[in-house]
Motif scaffolding. Sequence first.
Motif, PDB file in Angstrom:
ATOM      1  N   GLU A 178     -11.111  18.295  -4.860  1.00 41.50           N
ATOM      2  CA  GLU A 178     -10.398  18.724  -3.717  1.00 41.50           C
ATOM      3  C   GLU A 178     -10.724  17.947  -2.854  1.00 41.50           C
ATOM      4  OE1 GLU A 178     -11.369  22.764  -3.984  1.00 41.50           O
ATOM      5  OE2 GLU A 178      -9.966  23.177  -5.786  1.00 41.50           O
ATOM      6  N   ARG A 179     -12.152  17.728  -2.598  1.00 38.60           N
ATOM      7  CA  ARG A 179     -12.607  16.886  -1.373  1.00 38.60           C
ATOM      8  C   ARG A 179     -11.881  15.573  -1.337  1.00 38.60           C
ATOM      9  NH1 ARG A 179     -18.311  16.106  -1.165  1.00 38.60           N
ATOM     10  NH2 ARG A 179     -17.996  15.445   0.929  1.00 38.60           N
ATOM     11  N   PHE A 180     -11.921  14.991  -2.653  1.00 43.96           N
ATOM     12  CA  PHE A 180     -11.431  13.541  -2.673  1.00 43.96           C
ATOM     13  C   PHE A 180      -9.910  13.543  -2.285  1.00 43.96           C
ATOM     14  CE2 PHE A 180      -9.796   9.998  -5.266  1.00 43.96           C
ATOM     15  CZ  PHE A 180     -10.737   8.991  -4.976  1.00 43.96           C
ATOM     16  N   ASP A 181      -9.230  14.502  -2.476  1.00 43.66           N
ATOM     17  CA  ASP A 181      -7.597  14.394  -1.983  1.00 43.66           C
ATOM     18  C   ASP A 181      -7.610  14.730  -0.685  1.00 43.66           C
ATOM     19  OD1 ASP A 181      -6.288  14.389  -4.280  1.00 43.66           O
ATOM     20  OD2 ASP A 181      -5.887  16.459  -4.238  1.00 43.66           O
ATOM     21  N   THR A 182      -8.564  15.398   0.214  1.00 41.10           N
ATOM     22  CA  THR A 182      -8.577  15.274   1.677  1.00 41.10           C
ATOM     23  C   THR A 182      -8.615  13.739   2.151  1.00 41.10           C
ATOM     24  OG1 THR A 182      -9.291  17.869   1.744  1.00 41.10           O
ATOM     25  CG2 THR A 182      -9.628  16.349   3.420  1.00 41.10           C
ATOM     26  N   ALA A 183      -9.876  13.293   1.494  1.00 43.61           N
ATOM     27  CA  ALA A 183     -10.162  12.020   1.946  1.00 43.61           C
ATOM     28  C   ALA A 183      -8.921  10.995   1.596  1.00 43.61           C
ATOM     29  CB  ALA A 183     -11.311  11.354   1.198  1.00 43.61           C
ATOM     30  N   LEU A 184      -8.204  10.974   0.532  1.00 46.19           N
ATOM     31  CA  LEU A 184      -6.913  10.317   0.209  1.00 46.19           C
ATOM     32  C   LEU A 184      -5.827  10.415   1.303  1.00 46.19           C
ATOM     33  CD1 LEU A 184      -6.511  10.607  -3.821  1.00 46.19           C
ATOM     34  CD2 LEU A 184      -7.402   8.682  -2.234  1.00 46.19           C
ATOM     35  N   ASN A 185      -5.864  11.898   1.418  1.00 44.32           N
ATOM     36  CA  ASN A 185      -4.590  12.115   2.599  1.00 44.32           C
ATOM     37  C   ASN A 185      -4.924  11.621   3.784  1.00 44.32           C
ATOM     38  OD1 ASN A 185      -3.391  13.807   0.748  1.00 44.32           O
ATOM     39  ND2 ASN A 185      -4.460  15.651   1.514  1.00 44.32           N
ATOM     40  N   SER A 186      -6.059  11.192   4.420  1.00 39.84           N
ATOM     41  CA  SER A 186      -6.273  10.496   5.488  1.00 39.84           C
ATOM     42  C   SER A 186      -6.164   8.862   5.554  1.00 39.84           C
ATOM     43  CB  SER A 186      -7.792  10.764   6.166  1.00 39.84           C
ATOM     44  OG  SER A 186      -8.547  10.372   5.060  1.00 39.84           O
ATOM     45  N   LEU A 187      -6.182   8.561   4.064  1.00 37.96           N
ATOM     46  CA  LEU A 187      -6.264   7.016   4.069  1.00 37.96           C
ATOM     47  C   LEU A 187      -4.712   6.575   3.449  1.00 37.96           C
ATOM     48  CD1 LEU A 187      -9.308   6.741   1.954  1.00 37.96           C
ATOM     49  CD2 LEU A 187      -9.049   5.673   3.816  1.00 37.96           C
ATOM     50  N   ILE A 188      -4.102   7.227   2.646  1.00 35.94           N
ATOM     51  CA  ILE A 188      -2.929   6.721   2.263  1.00 35.94           C
ATOM     52  C   ILE A 188      -1.768   6.852   3.312  1.00 35.94           C
ATOM     53  CG2 ILE A 188      -1.043   7.139   0.606  1.00 35.94           C
ATOM     54  CD1 ILE A 188      -2.882   8.361  -1.150  1.00 35.94           C
ATOM     55  N   GLY A 189      -1.202   5.644   3.543  1.00 27.64           N
ATOM     56  CA  GLY A 189       0.014   5.392   4.575  1.00 27.64           C
ATOM     57  C   GLY A 189      -0.681   4.962   5.750  1.00 27.64           C
ATOM     58  N   SER A 190      -2.076   4.761   5.791  1.00 26.97           N
ATOM     59  CA  SER A 190      -2.799   4.335   7.070  1.00 26.97           C
ATOM     60  C   SER A 190      -2.418   2.867   7.161  1.00 26.97           C
ATOM     61  CB  SER A 190      -4.301   4.637   7.115  1.00 26.97           C
ATOM     62  OG  SER A 190      -4.738   4.063   6.020  1.00 26.97           O
ATOM     63  N   ASP A 191      -2.725   2.198   8.487  1.00 24.27           N
ATOM     64  CA  ASP A 191      -2.744   0.735   8.402  1.00 24.27           C
ATOM     65  C   ASP A 191      -3.425  -0.016   7.456  1.00 24.27           C
ATOM     66  OD1 ASP A 191      -0.758   1.117  10.548  1.00 24.27           O
ATOM     67  OD2 ASP A 191      -2.336   0.747  11.994  1.00 24.27           O
ATOM     68  N   TRP A 192      -4.658   0.636   7.468  1.00 21.87           N
ATOM     69  CA  TRP A 192      -5.709  -0.047   6.175  1.00 21.87           C
ATOM     70  C   TRP A 192      -5.137  -0.253   4.946  1.00 21.87           C
ATOM     71  CZ3 TRP A 192      -7.634   2.269   1.829  1.00 21.87           C
ATOM     72  CH2 TRP A 192      -8.593   1.583   1.243  1.00 21.87           C
ATOM     73  N   HIS A 193      -4.439   1.103   4.598  1.00 21.26           N
ATOM     74  CA  HIS A 193      -4.047   1.196   3.200  1.00 21.26           C
ATOM     75  C   HIS A 193      -2.939   0.473   2.870  1.00 21.26           C
ATOM     76  CE1 HIS A 193      -1.627   3.491  -0.143  1.00 21.26           C
ATOM     77  NE2 HIS A 193      -2.799   3.113  -0.610  1.00 21.26           N
ATOM     78  N   ARG A 194      -1.801   0.342   4.010  1.00 21.25           N
ATOM     79  CA  ARG A 194      -0.523  -0.732   3.821  1.00 21.25           C
ATOM     80  C   ARG A 194      -1.180  -2.047   3.607  1.00 21.25           C
ATOM     81  NH1 ARG A 194       1.527   2.987   7.645  1.00 21.25           N
ATOM     82  NH2 ARG A 194       1.038   2.030   9.355  1.00 21.25           N
ATOM     83  N   THR A 195      -2.094  -2.417   4.791  1.00 21.55           N
ATOM     84  CA  THR A 195      -2.531  -3.883   4.477  1.00 21.55           C
ATOM     85  C   THR A 195      -3.002  -4.185   3.035  1.00 21.55           C
ATOM     86  OG1 THR A 195      -2.886  -4.031   6.911  1.00 21.55           O
ATOM     87  CG2 THR A 195      -3.981  -5.575   5.513  1.00 21.55           C
ATOM     88  N   MET A 196      -3.979  -3.214   2.704  1.00 18.99           N
ATOM     89  CA  MET A 196      -4.699  -3.468   1.585  1.00 18.99           C
ATOM     90  C   MET A 196      -3.806  -3.643   0.316  1.00 18.99           C
ATOM     91  SD  MET A 196      -5.802  -1.827  -1.558  1.00 18.99           S
ATOM     92  CE  MET A 196      -5.929  -0.211  -0.980  1.00 18.99           C
ATOM     93  N   MET A 197      -2.692  -2.733   0.029  1.00 19.83           N
ATOM     94  CA  MET A 197      -1.624  -2.737  -0.890  1.00 19.83           C
ATOM     95  C   MET A 197      -0.923  -3.941  -1.038  1.00 19.83           C
ATOM     96  SD  MET A 197      -2.316  -0.089  -2.814  1.00 19.83           S
ATOM     97  CE  MET A 197      -0.875   0.495  -3.573  1.00 19.83           C
ATOM     98  N   ALA A 198      -0.388  -4.323   0.353  1.00 24.05           N
ATOM     99  CA  ALA A 198       0.194  -5.520   0.570  1.00 24.05           C
ATOM    100  C   ALA A 198      -0.445  -6.733  -0.027  1.00 24.05           C
ATOM    101  CB  ALA A 198       0.692  -5.830   2.148  1.00 24.05           C
ATOM    102  N   ARG A 199      -1.845  -6.802   0.346  1.00 29.03           N
ATOM    103  CA  ARG A 199      -2.770  -7.889   0.008  1.00 29.03           C
ATOM    104  C   ARG A 199      -2.944  -8.050  -1.441  1.00 29.03           C
ATOM    105  NH1 ARG A 199      -7.840  -7.052  -0.657  1.00 29.03           N
ATOM    106  NH2 ARG A 199      -8.001  -5.447   1.095  1.00 29.03           N
ATOM    107  N   HIS A 200      -2.657  -6.830  -2.383  1.00 23.08           N
ATOM    108  CA  HIS A 200      -2.679  -6.949  -3.811  1.00 23.08           C
ATOM    109  C   HIS A 200      -1.292  -7.114  -4.484  1.00 23.08           C
ATOM    110  CE1 HIS A 200      -6.833  -6.194  -4.491  1.00 23.08           C
ATOM    111  NE2 HIS A 200      -6.863  -5.239  -3.556  1.00 23.08           N
ATOM    112  N   GLY A 201      -0.308  -7.463  -3.478  1.00 23.37           N
ATOM    113  CA  GLY A 201       1.084  -7.663  -3.910  1.00 23.37           C
ATOM    114  C   GLY A 201       2.017  -6.401  -4.042  1.00 23.37           C
TER     115      GLY A 201
END
Length: 237
Positions: free
Chosen positions: A208-231
């Motif tokens: 449950e705590r991990f989901d809270t962290a994921l909610n703040s990360l997924i879709g963020s600028d950091w996340h989009r850049t990281m996923m694009a870097r991995h193709g």
Amino acid sequence: MVPEGPIVFAYLDEPPFCWPAAGGTVQGCDVELVTAALQALGITEFEQQLTTFAELLPGLASGRWTMTTPLFVTAERQKLVDFSRPVWALADGLLVRSADRELLSGYRAVAVAAARLVVVGGQVQEQAGLAAGIAPERIVRVATQEEAVVAVRNGDADAYASVAMAHRGYLARQPDDKLAVVTVAADEGGHPAAGAFAFGKQHAALRERFDTALNSLIGSDWHRTMMARHGFPAGEY
């Protein structure tokens, strides 16, 4: 609440999601995401355990590890483990020899050609192949991505079914112009399906705590850049 004892993250050798790198480190988009999410919870150290797909969920159920790299969420798997919120949505693909790219264009084409499909045992693509009419005796089961690729390359199988992104990740790390990736069409069961981190049911509070962290990360600028870097193209996460 952090579980007693170390947090153990089980992963597969399957780029671009996870793979062991030099010096005992682990790389991949799933590794970067789990690291960022745990750090957001104040957890700066955790163990990383390489395993096979067949051992991922049994290892959770027996308590050998705390959580695993994301995998497809199914009703059957939910009886054994709990899942985080989805972190990607991916379509199936076939890895074939380049000469067979036009012939083996999807699961039904593999069935019509009476070709041999190799799968990593326990993954959902086996059921997709059977549903498309591939005869059970034409399905070859192996334990790892590397074994499946070798089976196609050596002619022991004609197509390897997994997610298209895994095939692209493999060829990005180990280019081979004799192999090609075919994306399975939506009407053959190639609809993008959701994947999520899996947790042992005894770790509900951490999940449950991990989901809270994921909610703040997924879709963020950091996340989009990281996923694009991995193709990953936009729309697959």
